[in-house]
Design a protein around this motif. Structure first.
Motif, PDB file in Angstrom:
ATOM      1  N   GLN A 195      10.487  -3.780  -3.829  1.00 38.81           N
ATOM      2  CA  GLN A 195      10.681  -3.881  -2.401  1.00 38.81           C
ATOM      3  C   GLN A 195      11.452  -2.772  -1.933  1.00 38.81           C
ATOM      4  O   GLN A 195      12.361  -2.244  -2.500  1.00 38.81           O
ATOM      5  CB  GLN A 195      11.387  -5.271  -1.927  1.00 38.81           C
ATOM      6  N   THR A 250       5.194  -7.601   0.502  1.00 37.17           N
ATOM      7  CA  THR A 250       4.095  -6.912   1.608  1.00 37.17           C
ATOM      8  C   THR A 250       2.787  -7.348   0.866  1.00 37.17           C
ATOM      9  O   THR A 250       2.521  -7.082  -0.413  1.00 37.17           O
ATOM     10  CB  THR A 250       4.104  -5.541   1.659  1.00 37.17           C
ATOM     11  N   GLN A 291       4.615   1.662   4.741  1.00 40.04           N
ATOM     12  CA  GLN A 291       4.784   0.323   5.543  1.00 40.04           C
ATOM     13  C   GLN A 291       5.265  -0.900   4.734  1.00 40.04           C
ATOM     14  O   GLN A 291       4.588  -1.893   4.970  1.00 40.04           O
ATOM     15  CB  GLN A 291       3.376   0.270   6.265  1.00 40.04           C
ATOM     16  N   ASP A 292       6.103  -0.676   3.846  1.00 39.49           N
ATOM     17  CA  ASP A 292       6.380  -1.991   3.382  1.00 39.49           C
ATOM     18  C   ASP A 292       7.437  -2.880   4.202  1.00 39.49           C
ATOM     19  O   ASP A 292       8.179  -2.077   4.720  1.00 39.49           O
ATOM     20  CB  ASP A 292       6.973  -1.669   1.910  1.00 39.49           C
ATOM     21  N   ARG A 293       7.339  -4.100   4.064  1.00 42.87           N
ATOM     22  CA  ARG A 293       7.942  -4.949   4.885  1.00 42.87           C
ATOM     23  C   ARG A 293       9.419  -4.828   4.324  1.00 42.87           C
ATOM     24  O   ARG A 293       9.605  -4.828   3.173  1.00 42.87           O
ATOM     25  CB  ARG A 293       7.514  -6.287   4.907  1.00 42.87           C
TER      26      ARG A 293
END
Ligand SMILES: [Cu+2]
Length: 299
Positions: A35, A28, A21-23
């Motif tokens: 990223q 995050t 669930q990394d942005r």
């Protein structure tokens, strides 16, 4: 075999953490690792890091740790009261010279492949010239004939109100279309800055008197954040890079809005110019009047 499986476990654990669930396009909180990618080359960067660098680093660290533990246990004063007297061993010296050379060569093969990929820019759809200033960015669109747009950090209050990350959000983002190769020409106006945006795998120095080049091809519509990545003075932390990736239609509309002549100044100049000539030519006066009328209350 044990070392190999440990490497595999460590790498998958690391990759798993990164995917949790990394942005997209921004950091995050609490996350580690790179990223998530939003442009072609960033996928290669992540692959290189995950499958070449991380396993090698993990294996070397485990090997060195194992050796240290072995030495501590096997060669302490109690276990080995009479130490050996020799000081050279040709075989081991050749091994510890050749093995690192081979490891570096393996890294170099993949590293250079990636560097060449960065250098081989596909035919760009458009160019944006990004200029680093103390302490903001300027974005010029020569193809669209948009003169330099000034992009400064969005004030904290405004960022909070908009729900965007402070020190990453900018007043004017660089707007680009999705699925298009965008060439970014990077330069500095005063000191060295660096144009860096993690999601696209960008990091190019902005050097005064020099035009550097990089490119990206955004895969998804969205907002992506980066920062100046070269210590450039007191407000180094306050010159974010915001790239807004939009659909082609939205981009065309944005270009239209940016290139349309601003309404108010046009009216005043149109009114001012005939006014200077009107005394001589009578028919010009009524034509100028309606234009001048709405401008008057504003002034
Ligand atoms: Cu800077």
């Amino acid at each position: 075999m044990l070392a190999a499986s440990a490497v595999l476990v460590a790498t998958t654990a690391f990759a798993g953490l990164a995917l949790a669930q990394d942005r997209l396009g921004q950091p995050t909180p609490g996350a580690i690792d790179l990223q998530p990618a939003a442009s072609v080359l960033k996928h290669d960067v992540i692959w290189f890091h995950q499958w070449i660098l991380m396993p090698i680093i993990t294996a070397i660290t485990l090997l060195v740790l194992g050796l240290i533990i072995y030495i501590v246990l096997r060669f302490n004063k109690k276990a080995n009261p009479i130490p050996a007297k020799f000081s050279h061993n040709t075989t081991i010296e050749i091994i510890w010279t050749v093995v690192p050379v081979i490891i570096l060569m393996i890294i170099a093969i993949f590293s250079f492949r990636l560097l060449f990929a960065y250098n081989d820019m596909p035919k760009p759809y458009m160019t944006v010239k990004a200029t680093g200033y103390q302490w903001y960015w300027g974005y010029e669109y020569p193809d669209q004939k948009i003169s330099e747009i000034t992009s400064v950090v969005l004030p904290e209050e405004e960022a909070k109100a908009k729900g965007v990350p402070f020190r990453l959000a900018a007043t004017e983002p660089m707007v680009v279309p999705v699925h298009q190769v965008v060439r970014v020409q990077v330069t500095g106006a005063d000191v060295i800055h660096s144009f860096g945006l993690p999601a696209f795998g960008l990091k190019t120095d902005a050097i005064p008197g020099r035009l550097n080049e990089t490119w990206f091809n955004a895969e998804k519509i969205g907002t992506y954040y980066g920062q100046c990545s070269e210590l450039c003075g007191v407000d180094h932390a306050f010159m974010p890079i915001e790239i807004k990736v939009v659909s082609q239609a939205d981009f065309d509309a944005w270009v239209k809005a940016k290139t349309a002549p601003p309404a108010a100044p046009a009216a005043t100049t149109a009114a001012a110019a005939p006014a200077a000539v009107t005394p001589a030519s009578a028919p010009a006066a009524p034509a100028a009047a309606p234009v001048a009328a709405p401008a008057a209350p504003a002034v």
